[in-house]
Motif scaffolding. Structure first.
Motif, PDB file in Angstrom:
ATOM      1  N   LEU A 371      -1.786  -5.642  -0.839  1.00 58.74           N
ATOM      2  CA  LEU A 371      -2.114  -5.491   0.331  1.00 58.74           C
ATOM      3  C   LEU A 371      -1.332  -4.903   1.355  1.00 58.74           C
ATOM      4  O   LEU A 371      -2.350  -3.776   1.667  1.00 58.74           O
ATOM      5  CB  LEU A 371      -2.556  -6.945   1.033  1.00 58.74           C
ATOM      6  N   ILE A 372      -0.131  -5.118   1.783  1.00 61.85           N
ATOM      7  CA  ILE A 372       0.670  -4.407   2.619  1.00 61.85           C
ATOM      8  C   ILE A 372       1.321  -3.950   1.823  1.00 61.85           C
ATOM      9  O   ILE A 372       1.873  -2.469   2.060  1.00 61.85           O
ATOM     10  CB  ILE A 372       1.656  -5.706   3.341  1.00 61.85           C
ATOM     11  N   SER A 373       1.603  -3.603   0.314  1.00 63.60           N
ATOM     12  CA  SER A 373       2.950  -2.631  -0.389  1.00 63.60           C
ATOM     13  C   SER A 373       2.390  -1.680  -1.550  1.00 63.60           C
ATOM     14  O   SER A 373       3.407  -1.931  -2.555  1.00 63.60           O
ATOM     15  CB  SER A 373       4.077  -2.930  -0.244  1.00 63.60           C
ATOM     16  N   ASP A 377       6.484   0.311  -1.370  1.00 60.95           N
ATOM     17  CA  ASP A 377       7.455   0.288  -0.181  1.00 60.95           C
ATOM     18  C   ASP A 377       9.209  -0.978  -0.419  1.00 60.95           C
ATOM     19  O   ASP A 377       8.571  -2.022  -0.162  1.00 60.95           O
ATOM     20  CB  ASP A 377       6.963   0.473   0.739  1.00 60.95           C
ATOM     21  N   VAL A 378      10.073  -0.306  -0.362  1.00 59.28           N
ATOM     22  CA  VAL A 378      10.872  -1.132  -0.526  1.00 59.28           C
ATOM     23  C   VAL A 378      10.983  -2.799   1.113  1.00 59.28           C
ATOM     24  O   VAL A 378      10.628  -3.661   1.255  1.00 59.28           O
ATOM     25  CB  VAL A 378      11.935  -1.012  -0.601  1.00 59.28           C
ATOM     26  N   LEU A 379      10.811  -1.505   2.030  1.00 58.87           N
ATOM     27  CA  LEU A 379      10.936  -2.114   3.597  1.00 58.87           C
ATOM     28  C   LEU A 379       9.187  -1.706   3.987  1.00 58.87           C
ATOM     29  O   LEU A 379       9.426  -0.861   5.188  1.00 58.87           O
ATOM     30  CB  LEU A 379      11.930  -2.005   4.564  1.00 58.87           C
ATOM     31  N   PRO A 380       8.605  -2.588   4.029  1.00 53.99           N
ATOM     32  CA  PRO A 380       7.257  -2.364   4.284  1.00 53.99           C
ATOM     33  C   PRO A 380       6.760  -3.008   5.870  1.00 53.99           C
ATOM     34  O   PRO A 380       5.844  -2.536   6.347  1.00 53.99           O
ATOM     35  CB  PRO A 380       6.141  -2.808   3.053  1.00 53.99           C
ATOM     36  N   VAL A 390      11.672  -4.462   7.344  1.00 54.99           N
ATOM     37  CA  VAL A 390      12.707  -5.982   6.297  1.00 54.99           C
ATOM     38  C   VAL A 390      11.397  -5.759   5.159  1.00 54.99           C
ATOM     39  O   VAL A 390      10.290  -5.140   5.057  1.00 54.99           O
ATOM     40  CB  VAL A 390      12.128  -8.012   6.639  1.00 54.99           C
ATOM     41  N   ASN A 391      11.569  -6.578   3.757  1.00 54.03           N
ATOM     42  CA  ASN A 391      11.406  -6.479   3.020  1.00 54.03           C
ATOM     43  C   ASN A 391      10.441  -8.029   2.976  1.00 54.03           C
ATOM     44  O   ASN A 391      10.398  -8.952   3.665  1.00 54.03           O
ATOM     45  CB  ASN A 391      12.592  -7.068   1.609  1.00 54.03           C
ATOM     46  N   ILE A 392       9.259  -7.483   2.105  1.00 49.69           N
ATOM     47  CA  ILE A 392       7.846  -8.632   1.742  1.00 49.69           C
ATOM     48  C   ILE A 392       8.407 -10.039   1.581  1.00 49.69           C
ATOM     49  O   ILE A 392       8.025 -10.875   1.402  1.00 49.69           O
ATOM     50  CB  ILE A 392       7.494  -8.294   0.740  1.00 49.69           C
ATOM     51  N   ASP A 393       9.830  -9.939   0.717  1.00 48.69           N
ATOM     52  CA  ASP A 393      10.204 -11.554   0.487  1.00 48.69           C
ATOM     53  C   ASP A 393       9.892 -12.599   1.546  1.00 48.69           C
ATOM     54  O   ASP A 393       9.968 -14.086   1.517  1.00 48.69           O
ATOM     55  CB  ASP A 393      11.661 -10.951  -0.773  1.00 48.69           C
ATOM     56  N   VAL A 394      10.191 -11.991   2.674  1.00 48.03           N
ATOM     57  CA  VAL A 394      10.587 -12.943   3.877  1.00 48.03           C
ATOM     58  C   VAL A 394       9.070 -14.236   3.993  1.00 48.03           C
ATOM     59  O   VAL A 394       9.039 -14.497   4.518  1.00 48.03           O
ATOM     60  CB  VAL A 394      10.871 -11.750   5.027  1.00 48.03           C
ATOM     61  N   PRO A 472       0.417   2.228   9.620  1.00 43.27           N
ATOM     62  CA  PRO A 472      -1.299   2.206   9.057  1.00 43.27           C
ATOM     63  C   PRO A 472      -1.007   2.534   8.050  1.00 43.27           C
ATOM     64  O   PRO A 472      -2.019   2.813   7.105  1.00 43.27           O
ATOM     65  CB  PRO A 472      -1.845   3.335  10.228  1.00 43.27           C
ATOM     66  N   THR A 473      -0.333   4.744   7.543  1.00 43.69           N
ATOM     67  CA  THR A 473      -0.605   4.886   6.829  1.00 43.69           C
ATOM     68  C   THR A 473      -0.559   4.681   5.371  1.00 43.69           C
ATOM     69  O   THR A 473      -0.542   5.014   4.176  1.00 43.69           O
ATOM     70  CB  THR A 473      -0.119   6.529   6.419  1.00 43.69           C
ATOM     71  N   GLN A 474       0.741   3.613   5.332  1.00 43.27           N
ATOM     72  CA  GLN A 474       0.990   2.149   3.990  1.00 43.27           C
ATOM     73  C   GLN A 474       0.057   1.313   3.768  1.00 43.27           C
ATOM     74  O   GLN A 474       0.177   1.653   2.170  1.00 43.27           O
ATOM     75  CB  GLN A 474       1.762   1.816   3.985  1.00 43.27           C
ATOM     76  N   ILE A 475      -1.350   1.438   4.078  1.00 44.06           N
ATOM     77  CA  ILE A 475      -3.004   1.042   3.767  1.00 44.06           C
ATOM     78  C   ILE A 475      -3.109   1.689   3.417  1.00 44.06           C
ATOM     79  O   ILE A 475      -4.322   2.508   3.720  1.00 44.06           O
ATOM     80  CB  ILE A 475      -2.936  -0.143   5.214  1.00 44.06           C
ATOM     81  N   ASP A 476      -4.010   0.652   1.950  1.00 42.75           N
ATOM     82  CA  ASP A 476      -4.140   2.343   1.104  1.00 42.75           C
ATOM     83  C   ASP A 476      -6.080   2.020   1.535  1.00 42.75           C
ATOM     84  O   ASP A 476      -6.609   1.012   2.058  1.00 42.75           O
ATOM     85  CB  ASP A 476      -4.344   1.725  -0.921  1.00 42.75           C
ATOM     86  N   ARG A 477      -6.272   2.859   0.667  1.00 43.28           N
ATOM     87  CA  ARG A 477      -8.160   3.213   0.758  1.00 43.28           C
ATOM     88  C   ARG A 477      -8.313   1.966   0.355  1.00 43.28           C
ATOM     89  O   ARG A 477      -9.768   1.731   1.109  1.00 43.28           O
ATOM     90  CB  ARG A 477      -8.828   4.833   0.489  1.00 43.28           C
ATOM     91  N   ALA A 478      -8.026   1.596  -0.999  1.00 44.48           N
ATOM     92  CA  ALA A 478      -8.978   0.468  -1.383  1.00 44.48           C
ATOM     93  C   ALA A 478      -8.616  -0.747  -0.665  1.00 44.48           C
ATOM     94  O   ALA A 478      -9.639  -1.952  -0.350  1.00 44.48           O
ATOM     95  CB  ALA A 478      -8.212   0.640  -2.853  1.00 44.48           C
TER      96      ALA A 478
END
Length: 766
Positions: A371-373, A377-380, A390-394, A472-478
């Motif tokens: 959904l997000i990355s 992206d390492v720090l999305p 920060v990393n999504i691992d949080v 916002p551009t990191q959110i894919d069209r799908a």
């Protein structure tokens, strides 16, 4: 005497230098096999050739004069049949892109414009790309260098010999029979780049390198530079044509690189392009011949000749126009191809998301990354309090609330959400309150991203104490499609809840959040149902969490009238009449003006007037008015989301009544402590008080509340007001049909457009 005979009987065609040493290394081309006599030429001495050329050169316009007739010919079919007849690829292919990048670099550096060279020829030495030093690329060059040299010799030979431009172009196609269309193009450009690059290299470094200076003199470069001002139109036309040749080659290579798993040759856009690519290759190679002829003329013929030539710039410009016209067509088809591929990839990614949410996971990482990355992206994420990436691992194995909205999310919504979020942080040591919020902004990709939109995004992001996606551009069209189609997002904020395994436990918990705040944790549909089972139709449900003053009045058992609307005349009549009746009946009365769901500015004016005239108590902050109505709407949507209907749910029926009355004028909710005994429209509530004498005798036996309720119900039964509900298009889950809370019939459906001139109206820019 031998020289005299040559001068008196000039014969330019056979009296050219035959590149036999090179051709002995090659197999004869198809053109040479068909004309074996074409190589039986006399090899004059260099002096003989120079004298012949200087005195009676082949006119340049004769070398290119057939271009005009070829460009304007009504039927290109014969020409293209000849070209297709030479095309017999043997299936062996190579990656043309590294070679093209090298050629493009040479042509770009060799075409800086004429003016800088006039003032100061200088060397531009930059570190070449690592690709040119890779072993595989060097091996490729070794394999292709013979073919490139062969093409260069063919072009030079035909240029000096005065051959027809079409015949010369056709002979190059004969040399490249076994290559693909894009390979023919890149190899021919490579051959031209050698000659063109050498000429301008000498022009650039001859002032600082003695060897280059001597070679430049031999090539007549100083003379060319001396007359460069006069030659500028021709150089400009030459540069424009070279740029067009490079651009169309790049475009054709892009077609070759289209992924076959997403697009096939039967797709209309690609099929159209493939039909025109042979024509594009032909005219580009023919343009190479014209450009090479220009350079050969400059280095082989005297300045008297090329000063007197006047048509060359026109010929080059005509070819550039031809190339650019084809390029425009190919670019349109390439854009359509990319759109087709993007749609296919998006559909594939969308299906992957569907499958992902149907699968079981040990944690929420796969879901959140999708959904997000999606591009890894390492720090999305941007952390709300520190504003650090920060990393999504949080978010691993936590309850995650996805706040999905456009850039039009209001400050009122953010303020209330922030208050609820901060309250939950106070209980951070309790496991049941451990959840994280992530803002996912959804923007229209078809709209150009402007500075105003970027500023709006950054402003919103800066005010949020929770996590947000970095951009916002990191959110894919799908993902956007999934959010809209599966989670029914339009423009109103929604709050999708994921459990620690990434499973959706509520498709939209925003209604729960507005109604019960963090008490609704873990924000599941089961929790929502449980909370509704604990509720009844009472005044606390309407005002809980908004105004503690009203809650104190409830505890004291006072009569409390909530009323709304923007008709000041009705407001004055209602408040004065209600207060007079309360005084007569000797009941403790408090009245609260709660405005209207829309028309914010009119509500502000009414609040000011009510306060000045001391008609009743008003909420000082319009955000409290907004929150009252958003909670009421959320109650209705929450009930609908759980499948409730008015014929079986009396609480939903009362909620719908109140929302409907708000659309049709004034209204009032009358209660005694918690007990709500009247929920009525202005057309029935005011007459109930103005006709107090008709029911005052029922007050002692029944009590004021029951007597008032009975008389109001009687009036209501005699004249039922119309019911109306509005579902803005930005609401995601709009019911197909809805029952009237008054008569229980299915309501008629209309499509309306409205504007209440609110500052919180949907912005057309977002």
């Amino acid at each position: 005497m031998e020289t005299t005979n040559k001068l008196s009987n000039p014969n330019p065609m056979p009296q050219v230098i035959d590149p036999t040493p090179t051709q002995q290394l090659m197999k004869p081309s198809a053109m040479q096999q068909a004309n074996p006599g074409s190589q039986q030429v006399i090899n004059p001495t260099p002096m003989q050739h120079e004298v012949t050329t200087k005195i009676n050169p082949v006119p340049l316009h004769q070398l290119t004069r057939h271009d005009r007739s070829m460009i304007t010919m009504s039927d290109d079919n014969i020409m293209m049949k000849q070209i297709h007849a030479t095309h017999a690829p043997d299936g062996r292919e190579f990656d043309v892109k590294p070679l093209f990048q090298l050629v493009e670099d040479i042509l770009n550096r060799a075409t800086p414009g004429v003016d800088p060279l006039i003032s100061d020829a200088q060397t531009r030495i930059e570190t070449s790309d690592d690709r040119t030093h890779q072993a595989s690329f060097i091996a490729l060059l070794e394999a292709l260098s013979f073919t490139i040299d062969r093409i260069a010799c063919q072009i030079a030979y035909k240029s000096l010999g005065g051959g027809d431009a079409h015949a010369t172009t056709l002979s190059i196609f004969d040399l490249l029979t076994s290559y693909s269309w894009e390979a023919k193009l890149v190899l021919t450009l490579s051959a031209f780049a050698v000659t063109y690059g050498e000429f301008w290299l000498l022009a650039q470094i001859s002032s600082s390198n003695q060897l280059a200076k001597s070679m430049a003199i031999l090539k007549q470069v100083p003379i060319v530079l001396e007359y460069s001002g006069m030659l500028k139109p021709r150089f400009d036309a030459l540069n424009n044509l070279i740029k067009a040749m490079v651009a169309i080659t790049r475009c054709i290579i892009e077609f070759k690189e289209l992924p076959p798993m997403y697009i096939s040759q039967d797709v209309s856009a690609l099929a159209t392009a493939l039909t025109h690519i042979p024509t594009a290759v032909y005219w580009t190679i023919r343009s190479v011949v014209a450009c090479a002829t220009q350079i050969t003329t400059l280095t082989s013929m005297g300045h008297e000749y090329w000063i007197s030539a006047t048509n060359e710039a026109w010929e080059l410009s005509t070819l550039a126009h031809k190339i650019n016209s084809i390029l425009d067509l190919l670019k349109k088809q390439l854009t359509l191809c990319h759109q087709y591929i993007d749609d296919k990839r998006s559909a594939e990614a969308f299906q992957t998301l569907l499958n992902l949410f149907e699968s079981f996971h040990i944690d929420n990482m796969k879901i959140l990354r999708a959904l997000i990355s999606p591009k890894d992206d390492v720090l999305p994420l941007l952390e709300g309090s520190t504003k650090r990436r920060v990393n999504i691992d949080v978010l691993r194995r936590k309850n995650v609330l996805l706040l999905i909205s456009g850039l039009s999310i209001s400050q009122d919504e953010l303020s209330v959400l922030e208050q609820i979020y901060n309250e939950s942080r106070v209980h951070g040591n309790r496991m049941e309150y451990q959840y994280e919020v992530v803002w996912i902004p959804v923007v229209d990709r078809s709209v150009v991203w402007t500075d105003a939109m970027q500023n709006r995004f950054e402003t919103l992001q800066a005010t949020m104490p929770w996590y947000s996606v970095y951009t916002p551009t990191q959110i894919d069209r799908a993902v956007i499609r999934f959010i809209k189609e599966v989670w029914h997002f339009r423009n109103k904020p929604i709050l999708v809840v994921l459990d620690p395994q990434g499973k959706v436990v509520s498709p939209n918990a925003i209604h729960m959040m507005w109604i019960w705040g963090s008490t609704a944790f873990p924000f599941t549909s089961l929790r929502e149902e449980a909370l509704w089972r604990e509720e009844t139709w009472k005044l606390e449900l309407l005002v809980d969490g908004i105004d503690p003053t009203i809650l104190n009045w409830i505890k004291e058992g006072k009569y409390i009238y909530l009323y709304g609307g923007t008709d000041m005349e009705w407001i004055r009549k209602f408040t004065t009449t209600a207060r007079a009746v309360a005084s007569t009946a000797r009941i403790p009365l408090e009245m609260v003006y709660v405005g209207k769901s829309k028309k914010r500015e009119q509500v502000r004016k009414c609040t000011t007037a009510i306060t000045l005239e001391k008609l009743s108590y008003c909420w000082p902050d319009l955000a409290m008015v907004w929150f009252f109505w958003i909670r009421l709407e959320s109650m209705m949507f929450s009930k609908i989301q759980l499948g409730s209907t008015v014929d079986v749910d009396p609480m939903l029926r009362e909620i719908k009544k109140l929302l409907s009355y708000d659309k049709e004028g004034g209204w009032a909710v009358l209660s005694k402590g918690s007990f709500v005994f009247v929920n009525g429209h202005s057309s029935t509530v005011l007459p109930t008080f103005t006709q107090y004498n008709a029911w005052k005798d029922d007050v002692p036996p029944k009590g004021f509340d029951i007597a008032c309720m009975d008389f109001h119900n009687k009036l209501h039964g005699e004249s039922q007001p119309c019911c109306r509900f509005e579902f803005p298009s930005e609401f995601g889950r709009i019911p197909e049909n809805i029952k009237c809370p008054e008569c229980l019939r299915i309501m008629e459906k209309y499509i309306t457009f409205g504007c209440c001139h609110d500052e919180n109206a949907i912005s057309a820019h977002y």
